[in-house]
Design a protein around this motif. Structure first.
Motif, short mmCIF file in Angstrom:
data_model
loop_
_atom_site.label_atom_id
_atom_site.label_comp_id
_atom_site.label_asym_id
_atom_site.label_seq_id
_atom_site.Cartn_x
_atom_site.Cartn_y
_atom_site.Cartn_z
N PHE A 248 -57.56 0.22 23.53
CA PHE A 248 -57.48 1.48 22.64
C PHE A 248 -56.75 0.72 21.71
CE2 PHE A 248 -56.08 6.03 20.67
CZ PHE A 248 -57.33 6.44 20.61
N ALA A 249 -55.49 0.42 22.03
CA ALA A 249 -54.41 0.26 20.54
C ALA A 249 -55.02 -1.10 19.81
CB ALA A 249 -53.21 0.25 21.30
N LEU B 267 -51.36 5.92 18.48
CA LEU B 267 -51.37 4.71 19.29
C LEU B 267 -52.19 3.87 18.84
CD1 LEU B 267 -50.64 2.27 20.98
CD2 LEU B 267 -52.27 3.67 23.07
N ALA B 268 -53.24 4.70 18.37
CA ALA B 268 -54.62 4.03 17.44
C ALA B 268 -54.14 3.43 16.23
CB ALA B 268 -55.68 5.07 17.70
N HIS C 154 -58.11 -1.54 19.24
CA HIS C 154 -59.57 -0.97 18.92
C HIS C 154 -60.60 -1.14 19.35
CE1 HIS C 154 -57.22 1.92 15.64
NE2 HIS C 154 -56.33 1.00 15.19
N LYS D 37 -61.38 11.92 16.47
CA LYS D 37 -60.76 10.37 17.58
C LYS D 37 -62.26 9.51 17.34
CE LYS D 37 -60.00 9.66 21.86
NZ LYS D 37 -59.03 10.11 22.64
N GLN D 38 -63.28 10.50 18.00
CA GLN D 38 -63.87 8.90 18.50
C GLN D 38 -64.57 8.73 16.80
OE1 GLN D 38 -66.22 8.99 20.83
NE2 GLN D 38 -65.90 10.46 22.37
N TYR E 299 -49.84 -5.89 21.98
CA TYR E 299 -50.88 -5.25 22.51
C TYR E 299 -51.52 -6.52 23.46
CZ TYR E 299 -49.42 -1.54 20.56
OH TYR E 299 -48.80 0.03 19.99
N LYS F 177 -61.42 18.99 35.21
CA LYS F 177 -60.84 20.16 36.11
C LYS F 177 -59.56 20.94 35.10
CE LYS F 177 -61.67 18.19 39.79
NZ LYS F 177 -60.87 16.74 40.68
N ARG G 77 -51.11 2.54 15.75
CA ARG G 77 -50.07 1.74 15.58
C ARG G 77 -48.86 2.23 15.40
NH1 ARG G 77 -52.46 -4.01 15.92
NH2 ARG G 77 -53.94 -3.63 17.62
N ASP H 75 -63.07 -0.17 21.04
CA ASP H 75 -63.98 0.27 21.61
C ASP H 75 -64.56 0.51 22.66
OD1 ASP H 75 -63.03 2.10 19.33
OD2 ASP H 75 -65.04 2.87 18.71
N HIS I 148 -62.83 7.73 14.54
CA HIS I 148 -60.95 6.60 13.92
C HIS I 148 -60.97 7.32 12.82
CE1 HIS I 148 -61.77 3.65 16.83
NE2 HIS I 148 -63.56 3.88 16.32
N LEU J 120 -44.73 -1.99 25.27
CA LEU J 120 -43.58 -1.13 24.22
C LEU J 120 -43.23 -1.97 23.04
CD1 LEU J 120 -42.11 1.32 25.22
CD2 LEU J 120 -40.46 0.12 25.84
N GLN K 188 -45.22 3.18 17.18
CA GLN K 188 -45.26 3.24 18.31
C GLN K 188 -44.46 4.29 18.55
OE1 GLN K 188 -44.79 1.87 22.23
NE2 GLN K 188 -46.21 0.41 20.84
N ASN L 202 -52.32 9.37 22.17
CA ASN L 202 -53.46 8.93 21.24
C ASN L 202 -53.86 8.04 19.93
OD1 ASN L 202 -53.85 8.07 24.45
ND2 ASN L 202 -55.59 10.01 24.67
N ASN L 203 -53.99 8.79 19.25
CA ASN L 203 -54.23 8.51 17.88
C ASN L 203 -53.33 8.23 17.42
OD1 ASN L 203 -56.39 10.21 17.49
ND2 ASN L 203 -55.61 12.14 17.74
N GLN M 156 -45.74 -4.11 21.12
CA GLN M 156 -46.75 -3.30 20.30
C GLN M 156 -47.34 -4.94 20.73
OE1 GLN M 156 -46.34 -0.88 16.69
NE2 GLN M 156 -44.23 -0.51 17.51
N TYR N 114 -45.79 6.94 19.06
CA TYR N 114 -46.67 7.28 20.37
C TYR N 114 -46.12 7.37 21.69
CZ TYR N 114 -48.54 5.12 24.49
OH TYR N 114 -49.35 5.16 25.74
N GLN N 115 -44.27 7.22 21.79
CA GLN N 115 -43.28 6.78 22.48
C GLN N 115 -42.96 8.42 23.11
OE1 GLN N 115 -42.31 5.16 25.10
NE2 GLN N 115 -43.97 2.59 24.44
#
Lengths: 546, 377
Positions: A305-306, B282-283, A308, B242-243, A270, B3, B285, A310, B245, A266, B287, B279-280, A268, B290-291
């Protein structure tokens, strides 16, 4: 008279004795069952079992597999149902910690086969429901879990109990309820429930200590959710330092690390988050705590993930997904199982209830019918007595009248002759003659002769046997034997009344005297004529003489 | 995640099979039963059994059996479900209509797949294949059924993380769909298959091919104006970025998907979109964002899980209710029986007491009289 009443009293006494014997027997059975129950409960709450259960509970947080085999050993040998329920619950929780919800429900269900004839104790009922609530929560059926717990926690008997077993169960129930509330994001109420849970916790055994630590960890996570970060940090660091010192609760420590990692995530930070997670994972990597592993894998994959990273992200994401799909399908199986279980259990409960109702119905009906039958018997007894008394009354009245008749026999005789019917073939004159002779015979006392018979009398009177018999039958309302017997009894009764010396004779002598061949025949005939036995009569007379 | 995706597909096919109703009262009841299938499966089963009693038509009976089977899957009562499936299968053999035989077998296979009895499902699909061979070549029905069968096979292999084989099956499926002369539902189904193909490529790390597949999926969805399917495809596409980046592009695509899905309210779709959003961010940064999206994702996940469990909850609640009603009934029954026995006792006991007292009084009187007679004489 007195003898009769005494006899009745005796009879009653006998009945009472029988009854008392029954009560005594029953009492003995009661005592036996009571002591048995006492022994069982005593044995159950004895130090042996408690320490075993406590050890098992401790192992639950150290290594579920070990815990299962350890507990199963005791489960086989222990015969007490209450013990079994506790042990089954520990095994079931161990499977849940492994993420094997199917087995968890399965071992939970096995305890549901106790002998239903035996009354379930209060603890067993509560604990059984707690188990079910626990299972529902494991399977994500939070509403069902909540319903059960709300119901249980509204019971003042549980909340005010001083039994340590019930108190720790209450603590666990509050904890479960806090978790249910936390899932619905009602954090303030969840915290309240955790506080209540703490109130029921002592520091007596590992069970209590573990629940207390768990409460702290849950509390800290809710504080974090409420954004009270300073309180949170203080609490979680406190817990971690305590657990690090003890070094015997890998599960709890890794749970705490996972919790702390969320805080750094939270913030950051990480890297620190990953560091804490790796610490947590290291503790349980070799242990089958799949439920916490899932959490750690998820958090790790997110943190990497955060960052990076991979490769690590994919690695942990794969671990997470694999474990998740495994537990998910397991949960589904568990749900399938529990639905069936609920169905069969409820049918069993209904059957059980029905038997209980039937039992109570029959006991009350039996008691009532016993009362009715008792009264009926008493009624019959006193009704018989009533008949006897009536006979006695008639006899004494007749005797009284006879005494008066003796004073003026002639008038009575003529009167009786006047009333004679004239329907027979015998002429009236002849009949009168016979009656006259019979009157003489009655006065003479010859009937006391043991050998007196119809033939003898007819020979003495020089009358045809047939005539004599017919006249007796028509006029004396009896056959010859009854007639003679009545005369004899009347005679002896009169003698007993008038001559006090006779009161001192034995009954057998009186029988002999009055011309009876046996004592018993005399007694029977005496009773049939007077309504009481010779002894009772004698007593009655002597009483009146005094 | 896998699923969830699986579920969309069967639903489309199931509705495709079921919407054939004719008779009005039958249709309304049947529809009502279908509506309740996940919210109150007990109700569906009740209606289904009721319908079954008056039904002589073979096809409709088969439909009802399938419905009963699905309702039992919702209740997770697999034994019952299997029983109805087998009945439906048995009945379908009695019809001489190969088309309906095939469609029943396909729905049976879907049912097996939902129960995660994959080998059973594949077995049934192979059986369906055999019937299919009897149909004349180059007919629309044959193409559609073949495509369906292969699509289901593909999904089964994909759910077992067997992306290569799954891909093979999906491609055959698409091939057959292509042969169908344009039909609206075909596009929807094609979109679903392309979407799955995209994920297979993603799993195999063939990002460019995945991108192609998602593009096709988007295209097919648009042709049929299927918004939620388009949103699914967009979400898939975002995973490609996303893959790579390219988080911003991914977020842009996801925002598009979100606006498309607004009206559909598809929880599964929203869950996926929010998860990817989170997720994106988060990548990147971010926050706070993301939250925000993570929270939304968890909300959706929780909602979906509870939704999935709602039928179970309903079943348990029904059980509890039934039991308490039964127990109440039992209680009152025995209550009355008890009262009755007390009334009977209440009549007999005073009656007996009355006679007893009366006779006792008489006896006392007799005793007194007798004593008097003795004393006076």
């Amino acid at each position: 008279m007195k003898t009769i009443s005494r006899q009745i009293v005796k009879k009653n006494m006998k009945n009472k004795l029988l009854f008392r014997k029954m009560i005594e027997n029953r009492g003995r059975i009661f005592l036996l069952t009571f002591t048995l129950c006492f022994l069982i409960t005593n044995g159950q709450s004895g130090p042996d079992f408690n320490s075993i259960a406590d050890k098992a509970f401790q192992k639950l947080y150290q290594n579920p597999d070990e815990c299962i085999s350890y507990t199963q050993g005791f489960l086989v040998s222990d015969q007490d149902i209450e013990d079994k329920i506790v042990l089954q619950n520990i095994i079931s929780q161990a499977f849940a910690m492994k993420g094997d919800y199917m087995q968890s429900v399965n071992s939970f269900s096995q305890k549901e086969n106790p002998d239903r004839n035996q009354d379930l104790s209060y603890f067993m009922q509560i604990f059984g429901d707690y188990n079910l609530a626990d299972q529902y929560q494991n399977l994500g059926l939070y509403n069902q879990s909540k319903k059960i717990i709300t119901h249980l926690l509204s019971d003042q008997k549980l909340l005010k109990s001083n039994d340590p077993k019930l108190r720790i169960t209450a603590a666990k129930l509050y904890q479960l309820q806090a978790l249910n509330l936390g899932i619905n994001r009602d954090y303030s109420n969840a915290l309240k429930n955790l506080n209540k849970s703490d109130q029921y916790i002592t520091n007596d055994n590992e069970d209590n200590k573990i629940i207390k630590t768990e409460n702290k960890i849950f509390r800290s996570s809710y504080l974090m959710k409420q954004n009270k970060l300073t309180d949170y940090k203080k609490l979680i660091e406190n817990v971690i330092s305590e657990l690090e010192k003890e070094k015997k609760h890998p599960f709890l420590l890794s749970l705490a690390y996972e919790n702390l990692s969320r805080f750094y995530f939270l913030q950051q930070d990480y890297k620190t988050s990953v560091q804490k997670l790796e610490l947590g994972l290291l503790l349980i990597e070799e242990l089958p705590f799949n439920n916490i592993k899932i959490k750690i894998y998820e958090s790790l994959s997110r943190s990497y993930f955060a960052l990076h990273d991979d490769i690590k992200y994919h690695q942990y994401n794969k671990y997470y997904n694999d474990l998740r799909s495994k537990t998910d399908s397991n949960t589904k199986e568990g749900i399938r199982y529990i639905v069936k279980l609920v169905e069969t259990n409820q049918n069993k409960t209904l059957e059980f209830e029905k038997q209980n109702y039937l039992k109570s119905f029959w006991t009350s009906t039996l008691i009532l019918s016993a009362i009715v039958i008792g009264l009926l018997i008493y009624f019959l007894v006193i009704n018989n007595k009533n008949k006897d008394l009536k006979k006695q009354f008639d006899f004494f009245e007749r005797q009284n009248n006879q005494q008066k008749q003796i004073i003026q026999p002639v008038t009575a005789l003529t009167k009786s002759i006047d009333t004679e019917r004239n329907s027979n073939k015998i002429s009236k004159e002849k009949e009168e003659e016979i009656l006259q002779k019979l009157e003489e015979f009655e006065q003479s006392g010859r009937y006391l002769n043991k050998n007196m018979s119809l033939a003898m009398l007819s020979a003495q009177m020089e009358i045809n046997t047939k005539y004599l018999s017919e006249v007796i039958n028509n006029n004396k309302e009896k056959n010859f034997n009854g007639y003679i017997n009545k005369l004899r009894i009347n005679h002896i009764a009169q003698l007993l009344k008038t001559d006090p010396t006779f009161l001192n004779y034995k009954v057998s002598y009186l029988a002999e005297y009055s011309g009876f061949s046996s004592h018993s025949a005399f007694t029977t005939v005496f009773k049939s004529v007077t309504g009481m036995s010779p002894n009772a009569y004698i007593q009655e007379i002597s009483k009146s003489k005094v | 995640m896998m699923k969830l995706r699986l579920k969309i597909f069967p639903l489309i096919f199931v509705s495709f099979i079921f919407i054939n109703g004719q008779n009005t009262s039958y249709t309304t009841l049947f529809k009502k039963a279908k509506l309740e299938i996940y919210d109150n499966p007990d109700k569906t089963i009740q209606i289904g059994k009721q319908l079954l009693k008056n039904e002589n038509d073979l096809k409709k009976t088969i439909d009802i059996y399938m419905l009963l089977s699905t309702a039992n899957v919702a209740k997770r009562n697999f034994e019952e479900s299997l029983m109805y499936i087998l009945k439906a299968k048995e009945l379908s053999q009695k019809t001489n209509d190969i088309k309906s035989q095939v469609s029943v077998l396909v729905s049976v296979a879907i049912q097996y797949q939902q129960m995660e009895l994959f080998s059973k499902s594949l077995e049934t699909l192979n059986e369906a294949d055999q019937y299919l061979a009897k149909l004349p070549e180059k007919t629309t029905e044959k193409h559609i059924e073949t495509a369906t069968i292969y699509a289901i096979k593909g999904m089964i292999y994909k759910s077992q993380s067997n992306s290569e084989i799954a891909l093979e099956k999906f491609l055959i499926s698409i091939e057959n769909f292509e042969k169908v002369l344009v039909k609206k539902t075909t596009y929807s189904n094609m979109s679903v298959v392309y979407y799955n193909i995209g994920y297979c490529y993603l799993n195999l790390n063939l990002i460019d091919k995945a991108q192609q597949a998602f593009l096709q999926s988007i295209d097919c969805a648009q042709r049929n104006n299927a918004k939620s399917l388009e949103a699914f495809a967009l979400k898939g596409m975002s995973e490609v970025y996303k893959q790579k980046h390219e988080n911003k592009t991914a977020i842009h695509l996801l925002a598009q998907a979100e606006s498309l899905s607004k009206n559909t309210g598809d929880i599964i779709l929203n869950e996926g979109i929010y998860n990817e959003m989170a997720n994106n961010y988060l990548a990147m940064r971010q926050q706070d964002l993301y939250q925000l999206y993570n929270k939304k994702y968890f909300e959706m996940r929780f909602k979906r899980k509870q939704n999935e469990l709602s039928s179970i909850n309903q079943v348990i609640d029904n059980h509890n209710k039934e039991t308490s009603v039964k127990s109440q009934k039992l209680k009152s029954q025995y209550h009355y029986m008890k009262i009755l026995s007390f009334i009977a006792a209440g009549i007999f006991i005073p009656l007996l007491l009355y006679f007893i007292l009366k006779i006792r009084k008489q006896n006392k009187k007799f005793q007194k009289n007798i004593q008097q007679i003795i004393r006076t004489s």
